[in-house]
Design an enzyme around this catalytic site. Structure first.
Site, short mmCIF file in Angstrom:
data_model
loop_
_atom_site.label_atom_id
_atom_site.label_comp_id
_atom_site.label_asym_id
_atom_site.label_seq_id
_atom_site.Cartn_x
_atom_site.Cartn_y
_atom_site.Cartn_z
N GLU A 115 0.82 -1.18 -0.04
CA GLU A 115 0.08 -0.08 -0.04
C GLU A 115 0.94 1.43 -0.01
O GLU A 115 0.48 2.37 0.35
CB GLU A 115 -0.99 -0.07 1.18
N HIS A 138 -2.81 2.75 8.14
CA HIS A 138 -3.88 1.89 7.56
C HIS A 138 -3.86 0.72 8.54
O HIS A 138 -2.92 0.18 8.76
CB HIS A 138 -3.57 1.56 6.12
N HIS A 140 -7.00 -2.51 10.01
CA HIS A 140 -8.33 -3.11 9.69
C HIS A 140 -9.16 -3.25 11.17
O HIS A 140 -9.74 -4.13 11.63
CB HIS A 140 -8.18 -4.43 9.37
N GLU A 168 -17.34 13.61 21.86
CA GLU A 168 -16.17 14.24 21.38
C GLU A 168 -15.94 13.93 19.64
O GLU A 168 -15.00 14.72 19.38
CB GLU A 168 -14.85 13.36 22.16
N HIS A 209 -12.87 -3.48 4.15
CA HIS A 209 -11.58 -3.50 4.09
C HIS A 209 -10.79 -2.92 5.49
O HIS A 209 -10.23 -3.77 6.13
CB HIS A 209 -10.71 -3.07 2.95
P1 13P Z 1 1.13 -5.44 3.17
O1 13P Z 1 1.49 -6.46 4.01
O2 13P Z 1 1.72 -5.16 1.98
O3 13P Z 1 1.37 -4.28 3.98
O4 13P Z 1 -0.43 -5.32 3.10
C1 13P Z 1 -1.48 -5.34 4.34
C2 13P Z 1 -2.66 -4.76 4.01
O5 13P Z 1 -3.37 -4.52 4.93
C3 13P Z 1 -3.05 -4.46 2.74
O6 13P Z 1 -4.27 -3.72 2.49
ZN ZN Z 2 -5.46 -3.58 4.41
#
Ligand code: 13P
Ligand code: ZN
Length: 267
Positions: A115, A138, A140, A168, A209
């Site tokens: 990413e 980023h 999840h 908040e 995602h």
């Molecule tokens: P990477 O292992 O390439 O960082 O990917 C993990 C991920 O969350 C892809 O969206």
């Molecule tokens: Zn991801």
């Protein structure tokens, strides 16, 4: 010379990456992190030669000569404390903006996250708005991800839903929340789409995602996700049984009182 993994920004990065794993947000190799070094932090690497040079699939010349600490692709956040040189690395965006040099970490042939386009393009978008912006995360995050299955694909509805869950929220993210319908991850295209959203929002949901956030520090970028995740959790656990929620008048009152420039389009 101080060991790289003992430098404060690396220590702080390891800490937050480990926390995200402990929160259950980053299963297996899920999630990635990047941090633009200050000039002072980059001094250690200035005179060194890169161990490898890699090509980029996009133009990052806006960041030329900047150093970035970034997670390596395929690495498990669970291992960051034990093996920081495998899970992390430091790269420099070279003069042409089309290549990076690797200076530390990325052990055993590692390379930056898949990413990386999203990370660097989001850094560029945020820096153009505010020169203090330096961190992109980023992850999840569980309830935030769940939210993308439950709510309509509408930024106003998503933003207002979360603003109404915790007092908040409208103060922490007054510009609201960006949203991208599902698309293929790891591409330059999703990087461009996310960066476009980052021109307005500091937090962007990727449907089914995860989430992207940006900030001027690790605390800011992480704190933003924590706040969104908390509100998403309250939304999920009160679903079907909610007796009340924060109304529009109260949101306006909050933003006035705390002198926050709320995004009027979301009200
Ligand atoms: P990477 O292992 O390439 O960082 O990917 C993990 C991920 O969350 C892809 O969206
Ligand atoms: Zn991801």
């Amino acid at each position: 010379m101080k060991k790289i993994e003992k430098m404060r920004f690396v220590v702080d990065a390891i800490d937050v990456i480990d926390k995200m794993y402990m929160n259950g947000w980053d299963e297996r190799n899920g999630g990635n992190f990047s941090y633009l070094l200050t000039e002072e932090e980059a001094k250690v690497f200035q005179k060194k030669k890169p161990s490898r040079v890699l090509e980029l699939s996009f133009d990052a010349s806006y960041l030329k000569n900047r150093f970035v600490l970034v997670t390596a692709t395929g690495q498990f956040f669970r291992n960051v404390k034990k093996y920081p040189e495998e899970v992390l690395g430091i790269a420099k965006i070279l003069e042409d903006g089309k290549h990076i040099g690797l200076y530390w970490g990325f052990k055993n042939g590692g390379r930056p996250t898949s990413e990386f386009p999203s990370h660097l393009l989001c850094h560029i978008a945020r820096l153009k708005k505010d020169s203090s912006q330096r961190v992109v995360i980023h992850t999840h995050a569980t309830y935030t991800l769940a939210l993308t299955f439950l709510l309509p694909e509408d930024e106003r509805i998503i933003t207002r839903t979360l603003w109404k869950m915790c007092t908040e929220c409208s103060i922490v993210f007054p510009e609201g929340i960006g949203y991208l319908p599902w698309e293929l991850c790891g591409t330059t295209k999703i990087g461009e789409d996310t960066a476009k959203k980052m021109e307005t929002f500091k937090i962007v949901l990727w449907s089914m995602h995860g989430v992207y956030s940006a900030g001027s520090s690790i605390n800011e970028a992480f704190g933003l996700i924590e706040t969104v995740e908390k509100a998403a959790k309250i939304y999920c656990i009160t679903m079907g049984n909610r007796q009340r929620e924060i109304d529009d008048e109260s949101i306006k009152e909050l933003c006035d009182f705390f002198r926050v420039d709320v995004n009027k389009a979301m009200l």
